[in-house]
Design an enzyme around this catalytic site. Structure first.
Site, PDB file in Angstrom:
ATOM      1  N   MET A 137       0.822  -1.206   0.000  1.00  0.00           N
ATOM      2  CA  MET A 137       0.000   0.000   0.000  1.00  0.00           C
ATOM      3  C   MET A 137       0.862   1.265   0.000  1.00  0.00           C
ATOM      4  O   MET A 137       0.761   2.110  -0.876  1.00  0.00           O
ATOM      5  CB  MET A 137      -0.936   0.018   1.214  1.00  0.00           C
ATOM      6  CG  MET A 137      -1.869   1.223   1.251  1.00  0.00           C
ATOM      7  SD  MET A 137      -2.790   1.385   2.804  1.00  0.00           S
ATOM      8  CE  MET A 137      -3.717  -0.119   2.836  1.00  0.00           C
ATOM      9  N   GLU A 252      -6.241  -4.736  11.581  1.00  0.00           N
ATOM     10  CA  GLU A 252      -4.802  -4.449  11.593  1.00  0.00           C
ATOM     11  C   GLU A 252      -4.442  -3.585  12.797  1.00  0.00           C
ATOM     12  O   GLU A 252      -3.448  -3.835  13.489  1.00  0.00           O
ATOM     13  CB  GLU A 252      -4.382  -3.735  10.304  1.00  0.00           C
ATOM     14  CG  GLU A 252      -2.898  -3.360  10.307  1.00  0.00           C
ATOM     15  CD  GLU A 252      -2.479  -2.519   9.112  1.00  0.00           C
ATOM     16  OE1 GLU A 252      -1.293  -2.135   9.052  1.00  0.00           O
ATOM     17  OE2 GLU A 252      -3.324  -2.228   8.232  1.00  0.00           O
ATOM     18  N   ARG A 253      -5.244  -2.582  13.069  1.00  0.00           N
ATOM     19  CA  ARG A 253      -4.922  -1.666  14.165  1.00  0.00           C
ATOM     20  C   ARG A 253      -5.043  -2.323  15.535  1.00  0.00           C
ATOM     21  O   ARG A 253      -4.222  -2.061  16.423  1.00  0.00           O
ATOM     22  CB  ARG A 253      -5.791  -0.410  14.054  1.00  0.00           C
ATOM     23  CG  ARG A 253      -5.310   0.485  12.929  1.00  0.00           C
ATOM     24  CD  ARG A 253      -6.244   1.618  12.551  1.00  0.00           C
ATOM     25  NE  ARG A 253      -5.632   2.373  11.452  1.00  0.00           N
ATOM     26  CZ  ARG A 253      -6.266   3.262  10.703  1.00  0.00           C
ATOM     27  NH1 ARG A 253      -7.554   3.510  10.917  1.00  0.00           N
ATOM     28  NH2 ARG A 253      -5.627   3.892   9.736  1.00  0.00           N
TER      29      ARG A 253
END
Length: 394
Positions: A137, A252-253
């Site tokens: 990304m 993800e966080r």
């Protein structure tokens, strides 16, 4: 060791089911036995332990945690993912970061964005760890401003031709498959995602980064020069990838936050062992001194509060249930906490903490990355304020 506070007589936020508790026990045992000893060497040499990564699949079987059982996974939830990242990060956060890139950034993201044919071609390979995965990304000029990316795909017959560069890619040099974000129109605020293989012509690995921490996890550039990708490797529809990205950012966080929890927990264990059992000054154990008590007690209280928030947020997350505010808050609180606690541990151990005899200096270096990856803490503050503004009608 700090207790997990697990009990069969009440609801346990940290181990809500027997499956979660069993998972924690197996991962904790494996991590202490297999990950602790090797962490120092791989940090010092900046090398990735491929054989240990394969063991995560062959012996521990912890890939595909959030993939339904019918498709070869475990059918578990975000809490299970948090448990794994917490327990493994106590011993080697860098290696755990490579696990996160494979399991969360690729496997979880791919599964919920792919079709049956794509799953048939790739899922077995990544759940068995035959192939290592990652995600592309970030770019040299586009980090937090993800829509500023310039990697560009052009459709030509039954192929897409892709050109561009991705930056800071975890598993970049050792991965075989990546989920790649691109644009079809450089000026549009829309993204399109693909599954790409490292064997594709036009794919190459750029420079490997020399990092402050997380050194047992390789971080590289990925370079695409007229890379041809089959049309069947398009994930979802063209220009629909922002939905995939935002959905995956939340798990993800919380898993990055869980890494912070694991780091802090190990640092507190080391502080307590050192000051209660070993070090004395002026005829007293170090734990008897008020300055040391402040550092340890504040560390434990901060850790406990952050851990409760991370698990509370994770317990409400699913592919169908979004919680941008909670995920950003959990990451902001936990990552800041881990930096404070690991720094406190260095201070409590004094010269021993600053030297590599104890792992706290490595854990502190590793902790700093977690305030940057998955969205910087400054971005978390912006997201929290934006969500609150919406809630208040702004």
């Amino acid at each position: 060791m700090i207790a997990s506070n697990s009990t069969s007589h009440q609801i346990d936020l940290f181990n809500p089911t027997d499956a979660h508790l069993s998972l924690r026990e197996s991962v904790a045992g494996f991590a202490e036995k297999e990950m602790d000893e090797q962490a120092k060497e791989h940090d010092e040499h900046e090398t990735f332990n491929t054989s240990l990564f394969k063991k995560l699949g062959a012996e521990l079987g912890i890939f595909g945690i959030t993939v339904p059982e019918k498709d070869g996974g475990h059918g578990l939830d975000a809490v299970a993912a948090v448990i794994i990242h917490e327990e493994m990060s106590r011993f080697d956060p860098g290696f755990t970061l490579s696990y996160l890139a494979h399991e969360v950034l690729f496997v979880n993201n791919f599964y919920h964005s792919s079709n049956a044919d794509q799953r048939k071609r790739y899922l077995d390979k990544v759940i068995s760890a035959e192939w290592i995965g990652g995600m592309g990304m970030t770019e040299p000029g586009a980090g937090t401003d993800v829509l500023g990316m310039t990697t560009h795909a052009v459709k030509k017959g039954d192929r897409y031709v892709i050109n561009g560069v991705k930056q800071y890619i975890t598993n970049g040099s050792n991965g075989q498959v990546f989920l790649l974000y691109t644009k079809l129109d450089k000026n549009a605020k829309k993204m399109t995602s693909f599954v790409i293989e490292s064997s594709y012509k036009g794919f190459s690995v750029g420079k490997k980064e020399e990092k402050m921490g997380m050194r047992s996890s390789p971080t590289t550039q990925l370079v695409f020069e007229d890379m041809e990708v089959p049309v069947e490797n398009l994930l979802g529809d063209e220009n629909s990838a922002i939905t995939h990205m935002m959905r995956n950012l939340e798990i993800e966080r919380v898993t990055l936050a869980a890494q912070s929890i694991g780091i802090a927990r190990r640092c507190i264990d080391i502080m307590c062992d050192y000051t209660v059992r070993h070090r004395e000054a002026f005829g007293k154990k170090l734990i008897e001194f008020g300055q040391i008590q402040r550092l340890i007690s504040e560390s434990y209280a901060d850790y406990s509060a952050a851990r409760a928030l991370v698990y509370q947020v994770a317990s409400g997350l699913s592919p169908e249930v979004r919680n941008s505010l909670g995920a950003a808050s959990a990451k902001l609180v936990a990552t800041q906490m881990a930096e404070r606690v690991s720094r406190n541990a260095i201070q409590v151990l004094g010269g021993y903490g600053y030297c590599r005899e104890y792992p706290v200096e490595r854990l502190h270096r590793d902790a700093i990355l977690l305030s940057i990856g998955g969205g910087t803490n400054e971005a978390m503050q912006k997201n929290i304020a934006s969500d609150l503004k919406k809630m208040w009608g702004g």
